[in-house]
Design a protein around this motif. Sequence first.
Motif, mmCIF file in Angstrom:
data_model
loop_
_atom_site.group_PDB
_atom_site.id
_atom_site.type_symbol
_atom_site.label_atom_id
_atom_site.label_comp_id
_atom_site.label_asym_id
_atom_site.label_seq_id
_atom_site.Cartn_x
_atom_site.Cartn_y
_atom_site.Cartn_z
ATOM 1 N N LEU A 95 -12.586 -35.356 -29.235
ATOM 2 C CA LEU A 95 -11.380 -34.646 -29.809
ATOM 3 C C LEU A 95 -11.639 -33.233 -29.506
ATOM 4 N N GLY A 96 -10.836 -32.330 -28.685
ATOM 5 C CA GLY A 96 -11.055 -31.017 -28.429
ATOM 6 C C GLY A 96 -9.697 -30.379 -29.066
ATOM 7 N N PHE A 97 -9.914 -29.139 -29.877
ATOM 8 C CA PHE A 97 -8.737 -28.740 -30.421
ATOM 9 C C PHE A 97 -9.069 -27.189 -30.674
ATOM 10 N N ILE A 98 -7.839 -26.558 -30.755
ATOM 11 C CA ILE A 98 -7.997 -24.958 -31.067
ATOM 12 C C ILE A 98 -8.246 -24.880 -32.576
ATOM 13 N N ALA A 99 -8.634 -23.775 -33.110
ATOM 14 C CA ALA A 99 -9.015 -23.335 -34.570
ATOM 15 C C ALA A 99 -7.851 -23.608 -35.408
ATOM 16 N N SER A 100 -6.672 -23.076 -35.152
ATOM 17 C CA SER A 100 -5.537 -23.141 -36.047
ATOM 18 C C SER A 100 -5.100 -24.523 -36.162
ATOM 19 N N ALA A 101 -5.289 -25.452 -35.262
ATOM 20 C CA ALA A 101 -4.998 -26.936 -35.631
ATOM 21 C C ALA A 101 -5.571 -27.420 -36.865
ATOM 22 N N LEU A 102 -6.805 -26.535 -37.266
ATOM 23 C CA LEU A 102 -7.459 -26.983 -38.415
ATOM 24 C C LEU A 102 -6.569 -26.630 -39.721
ATOM 25 N N LEU A 103 -5.796 -25.888 -39.591
ATOM 26 C CA LEU A 103 -5.030 -25.526 -40.702
ATOM 27 C C LEU A 103 -3.722 -26.667 -40.812
ATOM 28 N N ASP A 104 -3.233 -27.117 -39.688
ATOM 29 C CA ASP A 104 -2.258 -28.195 -39.671
ATOM 30 C C ASP A 104 -2.145 -28.663 -38.365
ATOM 31 N N PRO A 105 -1.997 -29.793 -37.969
ATOM 32 C CA PRO A 105 -1.793 -31.106 -38.672
ATOM 33 C C PRO A 105 -3.369 -31.771 -38.794
ATOM 34 N N LEU A 122 -16.822 -39.652 -34.539
ATOM 35 C CA LEU A 122 -15.837 -38.524 -34.092
ATOM 36 C C LEU A 122 -16.655 -37.569 -33.704
ATOM 37 N N GLU A 123 -16.330 -36.918 -32.506
ATOM 38 C CA GLU A 123 -17.070 -35.734 -31.886
ATOM 39 C C GLU A 123 -16.103 -34.988 -31.625
ATOM 40 N N LEU A 124 -16.079 -33.777 -32.374
ATOM 41 C CA LEU A 124 -15.127 -32.915 -32.477
ATOM 42 C C LEU A 124 -15.443 -31.328 -31.772
ATOM 43 N N HIS A 125 -14.859 -31.028 -30.947
ATOM 44 C CA HIS A 125 -15.180 -29.727 -30.282
ATOM 45 C C HIS A 125 -14.148 -28.566 -30.363
ATOM 46 N N GLU A 126 -14.505 -27.600 -30.886
ATOM 47 C CA GLU A 126 -13.361 -26.638 -30.986
ATOM 48 C C GLU A 126 -13.436 -25.856 -29.668
ATOM 49 N N MET A 127 -12.531 -25.688 -29.031
ATOM 50 C CA MET A 127 -12.400 -24.766 -27.823
ATOM 51 C C MET A 127 -11.000 -24.249 -27.560
ATOM 52 N N ALA A 128 -10.887 -23.264 -26.594
ATOM 53 C CA ALA A 128 -9.533 -22.809 -26.218
ATOM 54 C C ALA A 128 -8.784 -23.864 -25.480
ATOM 55 N N SER A 129 -7.398 -23.484 -25.448
ATOM 56 C CA SER A 129 -6.716 -24.616 -24.914
ATOM 57 C C SER A 129 -7.051 -24.844 -23.353
ATOM 58 N N SER A 130 -7.156 -24.025 -22.299
ATOM 59 C CA SER A 130 -7.266 -23.857 -21.144
ATOM 60 C C SER A 130 -8.499 -24.939 -20.993
ATOM 61 N N ARG A 131 -9.452 -24.752 -21.714
ATOM 62 C CA ARG A 131 -10.744 -25.426 -21.558
ATOM 63 C C ARG A 131 -10.837 -26.823 -21.890
ATOM 64 N N SER A 132 -10.004 -26.956 -22.989
ATOM 65 C CA SER A 132 -9.867 -28.358 -23.655
ATOM 66 C C SER A 132 -9.080 -29.138 -22.796
ATOM 67 N N LEU A 147 -2.564 -25.208 -27.421
ATOM 68 C CA LEU A 147 -1.245 -24.530 -27.507
ATOM 69 C C LEU A 147 -0.383 -24.523 -26.305
ATOM 70 N N GLY A 148 0.658 -25.148 -26.130
ATOM 71 C CA GLY A 148 1.415 -25.529 -24.850
ATOM 72 C C GLY A 148 0.633 -26.630 -24.218
ATOM 73 N N PRO A 149 1.465 -27.349 -23.320
ATOM 74 C CA PRO A 149 1.056 -28.465 -22.841
ATOM 75 C C PRO A 149 -0.134 -28.041 -21.506
ATOM 76 N N PRO A 150 -1.031 -28.982 -21.425
ATOM 77 C CA PRO A 150 -1.980 -28.940 -20.476
ATOM 78 C C PRO A 150 -1.393 -28.857 -19.142
ATOM 79 N N GLU A 202 -6.109 -17.941 -24.922
ATOM 80 C CA GLU A 202 -4.959 -18.205 -25.055
ATOM 81 C C GLU A 202 -3.866 -17.445 -24.239
ATOM 82 N N PRO A 203 -3.690 -17.405 -22.945
ATOM 83 C CA PRO A 203 -3.077 -16.484 -22.283
ATOM 84 C C PRO A 203 -1.566 -16.489 -22.710
ATOM 85 N N ALA A 204 -0.996 -18.068 -22.897
ATOM 86 C CA ALA A 204 0.350 -17.874 -23.358
ATOM 87 C C ALA A 204 0.721 -17.239 -24.616
ATOM 88 N N VAL A 205 -0.227 -17.187 -25.413
ATOM 89 C CA VAL A 205 0.265 -16.239 -26.587
ATOM 90 C C VAL A 205 0.094 -14.817 -26.297
#
Length: 318
Positions: A95-105, A122-132, A147-150, A202-205
């Motif tokens: 699972l790849g995820f952005i840090a704020s996803a650790l707040l919810d859900p 579980l293999e968990l990897h924090e990474m930016a949206s573009s990279r994940s 953040l936003g669709p791939p 996170e260029p979209a943000v």
Amino acid sequence: MEARHLRYALALAEHGHFGRAAHALGIAQPPLSKQIADLEREMGARLFDRTRQGVFPTAAGQAFLARARRALEEMTAATVDAGRAARGETGRLRLGFIASALLDPLPNVLSRFGRARPDVRLELHEMASSRSAATLISGELDVAVTLGPPRGSGAEHLVSVPVGHDHLIAVVSSTHPYAGQASVSVDQVRRQPLIVAAGEDEPAVTAGLRTLLGDDAVDGASVARDVHTIIGLAACGVGVGLGPSRMLSAPRPGTRFCEVTPRAALPELILSFNGQDRSPVLGAFLDTVCRSCPDVGAALDRRSGHSWGSGSVPSAAH
């Protein structure tokens, strides 16, 4: 040689009598005698001594029975393991995820999945949206939360559904002039030193903040890696931190949150996976997501053509 030959030999050794062994196995005695004789011919050695006192393993028989017992145990274990894997109870999930996803859900999802599937790695990897997103498309991840669709080549093969909706809020130190306000205007924010998430991650943000606040305000902002750093820098009095409303679930002593008016929506939090992936572990994880996020199940049904909540594997994307 078949598994039944091993069972027959073990039963005969246990009961020491062809009749009693046949009864325990639920077969007639003649077929049992024939099967043991066939086994001895295949082995090229007498496995049992037939005496008036009973039937007893020979030296060759004892050696054979020790291996036969272990072989049957391994076959039973193999059947159990195969069943567990088919139900998604073993295996791995990347699972790849952005840090704020650790707040919810993710806290609720991961804790619930871990309790239900303790033997899944579980293999968990924090990474930016573009990279994940790129890593998911390449097959190095099973699931990504972005953040936003791939986007990019291959994204058309992904199933993507929203798992979180956010708007922009501000966080300040408890000594900041805005600390007593329930909300601050965009003009008020623009006049303050700002703390924002790294633009290249996170260029979209960043693009949304530039539209809302102007290039000068964003270019002069302090850059944080994630929402936790934004809150931490705000607590130090560095400036006004700007981030997603899910920051409200991570209050920190010495900070205050303010709504930003007018409300500005941020890119949705999106969960994505390969629509061709039939992994039972992925299916189990998505079922957990659906149970933890009530609106996700219906969205997945529409997007993937599959009914979630039953622990079955995902079907192809449409």
